[in-house]
Design a protein around this motif. Structure first.
Motif, mmCIF file in Angstrom:
data_model
loop_
_atom_site.group_PDB
_atom_site.id
_atom_site.type_symbol
_atom_site.label_atom_id
_atom_site.label_comp_id
_atom_site.label_asym_id
_atom_site.label_seq_id
_atom_site.Cartn_x
_atom_site.Cartn_y
_atom_site.Cartn_z
ATOM 1 N N TYR A 14 -85.997 -45.666 4.498
ATOM 2 C CA TYR A 14 -86.376 -46.819 3.699
ATOM 3 C C TYR A 14 -87.607 -46.478 2.873
ATOM 4 O O TYR A 14 -88.376 -45.593 3.235
ATOM 5 C CB TYR A 14 -86.704 -48.022 4.602
ATOM 6 N N GLY A 15 -87.780 -47.196 1.783
ATOM 7 C CA GLY A 15 -88.949 -47.020 0.939
ATOM 8 C C GLY A 15 -89.371 -48.361 0.364
ATOM 9 O O GLY A 15 -88.668 -49.365 0.495
ATOM 10 N N VAL A 16 -90.529 -48.382 -0.288
ATOM 11 C CA VAL A 16 -91.061 -49.593 -0.901
ATOM 12 C C VAL A 16 -91.100 -49.395 -2.411
ATOM 13 O O VAL A 16 -91.640 -48.400 -2.892
ATOM 14 C CB VAL A 16 -92.486 -49.904 -0.381
ATOM 15 N N LYS A 17 -90.504 -50.348 -3.148
ATOM 16 C CA LYS A 17 -90.545 -50.280 -4.609
ATOM 17 C C LYS A 17 -91.971 -50.525 -5.080
ATOM 18 O O LYS A 17 -92.673 -51.396 -4.552
ATOM 19 C CB LYS A 17 -89.614 -51.327 -5.227
ATOM 20 N N LYS A 18 -92.401 -49.764 -6.089
ATOM 21 C CA LYS A 18 -93.782 -49.858 -6.568
ATOM 22 C C LYS A 18 -94.118 -51.222 -7.154
ATOM 23 O O LYS A 18 -95.132 -51.810 -6.815
ATOM 24 C CB LYS A 18 -94.058 -48.770 -7.606
ATOM 25 N N LYS A 19 -93.272 -51.728 -8.043
ATOM 26 C CA LYS A 19 -93.609 -52.983 -8.734
ATOM 27 C C LYS A 19 -93.400 -54.211 -7.862
ATOM 28 O O LYS A 19 -94.295 -55.027 -7.691
ATOM 29 C CB LYS A 19 -92.803 -53.108 -10.020
ATOM 30 N N GLU A 20 -92.208 -54.369 -7.319
ATOM 31 C CA GLU A 20 -91.900 -55.581 -6.569
ATOM 32 C C GLU A 20 -92.360 -55.539 -5.119
ATOM 33 O O GLU A 20 -92.395 -56.541 -4.446
ATOM 34 C CB GLU A 20 -90.375 -55.845 -6.596
ATOM 35 N N LYS A 21 -92.649 -54.364 -4.623
ATOM 36 C CA LYS A 21 -93.055 -54.150 -3.221
ATOM 37 C C LYS A 21 -91.946 -54.508 -2.240
ATOM 38 O O LYS A 21 -92.185 -54.789 -1.078
ATOM 39 C CB LYS A 21 -94.332 -54.927 -2.874
ATOM 40 N N ASP A 22 -90.695 -54.511 -2.729
ATOM 41 C CA ASP A 22 -89.551 -54.772 -1.857
ATOM 42 C C ASP A 22 -89.219 -53.522 -1.049
ATOM 43 O O ASP A 22 -89.322 -52.403 -1.547
ATOM 44 C CB ASP A 22 -88.317 -55.152 -2.678
ATOM 45 N N VAL A 23 -88.813 -53.723 0.195
ATOM 46 C CA VAL A 23 -88.354 -52.608 1.024
ATOM 47 C C VAL A 23 -86.871 -52.403 0.736
ATOM 48 O O VAL A 23 -86.095 -53.349 0.742
ATOM 49 C CB VAL A 23 -88.573 -52.908 2.519
ATOM 50 N N VAL A 24 -86.486 -51.156 0.448
ATOM 51 C CA VAL A 24 -85.091 -50.837 0.142
ATOM 52 C C VAL A 24 -84.604 -49.697 1.035
ATOM 53 O O VAL A 24 -85.364 -48.819 1.413
ATOM 54 C CB VAL A 24 -84.898 -50.438 -1.339
ATOM 55 N N GLN A 25 -83.335 -49.760 1.358
ATOM 56 C CA GLN A 25 -82.721 -48.685 2.126
ATOM 57 C C GLN A 25 -82.286 -47.596 1.154
ATOM 58 O O GLN A 25 -81.744 -47.879 0.091
ATOM 59 C CB GLN A 25 -81.508 -49.214 2.876
ATOM 60 N N PHE A 26 -82.531 -46.351 1.523
ATOM 61 C CA PHE A 26 -82.049 -45.239 0.715
ATOM 62 C C PHE A 26 -80.590 -44.967 1.069
ATOM 63 O O PHE A 26 -80.171 -45.171 2.211
ATOM 64 C CB PHE A 26 -82.884 -43.981 0.944
ATOM 65 N N CYS A 27 -79.829 -44.508 0.097
ATOM 66 C CA CYS A 27 -78.405 -44.232 0.296
ATOM 67 C C CYS A 27 -78.191 -43.029 1.222
ATOM 68 O O CYS A 27 -77.202 -42.957 1.938
ATOM 69 C CB CYS A 27 -77.731 -43.977 -1.052
ATOM 70 N N GLU A 28 -79.124 -42.099 1.204
ATOM 71 C CA GLU A 28 -78.993 -40.894 2.021
ATOM 72 C C GLU A 28 -79.352 -41.192 3.472
ATOM 73 O O GLU A 28 -80.340 -41.851 3.751
ATOM 74 C CB GLU A 28 -79.936 -39.788 1.500
ATOM 75 N N LYS A 29 -78.530 -40.700 4.379
ATOM 76 C CA LYS A 29 -78.757 -40.850 5.812
ATOM 77 C C LYS A 29 -78.502 -39.504 6.489
ATOM 78 O O LYS A 29 -77.732 -38.700 5.991
ATOM 79 C CB LYS A 29 -77.800 -41.897 6.405
ATOM 80 N N ASP A 30 -79.133 -39.281 7.627
ATOM 81 C CA ASP A 30 -78.875 -38.076 8.417
ATOM 82 C C ASP A 30 -78.028 -38.467 9.621
ATOM 83 O O ASP A 30 -78.322 -39.447 10.308
ATOM 84 C CB ASP A 30 -80.181 -37.450 8.910
ATOM 85 N N LYS A 57 -84.197 -40.782 -7.221
ATOM 86 C CA LYS A 57 -83.671 -41.198 -8.519
ATOM 87 C C LYS A 57 -84.745 -41.282 -9.606
ATOM 88 O O LYS A 57 -84.449 -41.109 -10.764
ATOM 89 C CB LYS A 57 -82.911 -42.506 -8.420
ATOM 90 N N ASN A 58 -85.978 -41.523 -9.256
ATOM 91 C CA ASN A 58 -87.042 -41.641 -10.257
ATOM 92 C C ASN A 58 -87.889 -40.384 -10.394
ATOM 93 O O ASN A 58 -88.864 -40.381 -11.133
ATOM 94 C CB ASN A 58 -87.956 -42.827 -9.925
ATOM 95 N N ARG A 59 -87.538 -39.342 -9.710
ATOM 96 C CA ARG A 59 -88.323 -38.105 -9.780
ATOM 97 C C ARG A 59 -87.766 -37.189 -10.847
ATOM 98 O O ARG A 59 -86.567 -37.111 -11.065
ATOM 99 C CB ARG A 59 -88.297 -37.395 -8.437
#
Length: 64
Positions: A14-30, A57-59
């Motif tokens: 999971y990560g946090v979006k910079k602008k909205e500060k929403d927590v999002v799940q990444f599509c990649e899993k182990d 995606k943003n890198r």
């Protein structure tokens, strides 16, 4: 990084979006296989959310 009790062989990220500060799940899993090898997957799994973001995606990567 989250490992759910009812799915102990899958690691979700999971990560946090910079602008909205929403927590999002990444599509990649182990996923830990029966052979002890960890592979990554983007397939839908038990705790996959309806929408996900790609971790990189943003890198921008320099081309050599």
């Amino acid at each position: 990084m989250v490992i759910f009790k009812d799915e102990p062989n899958t690691t979700y990220y999971y990560g946090v979006k910079k602008k909205e500060k929403d927590v999002v799940q990444f599509c990649e899993k182990d996923v830990l296989g029966k052979d002890g090898v960890t592979d990554d997957t983007e397939k839908k799994t038990k705790h996959s959310e309806e929408s996900c973001d790609y971790a990189f995606k943003n890198r921008k990567f320099d081309k050599e």
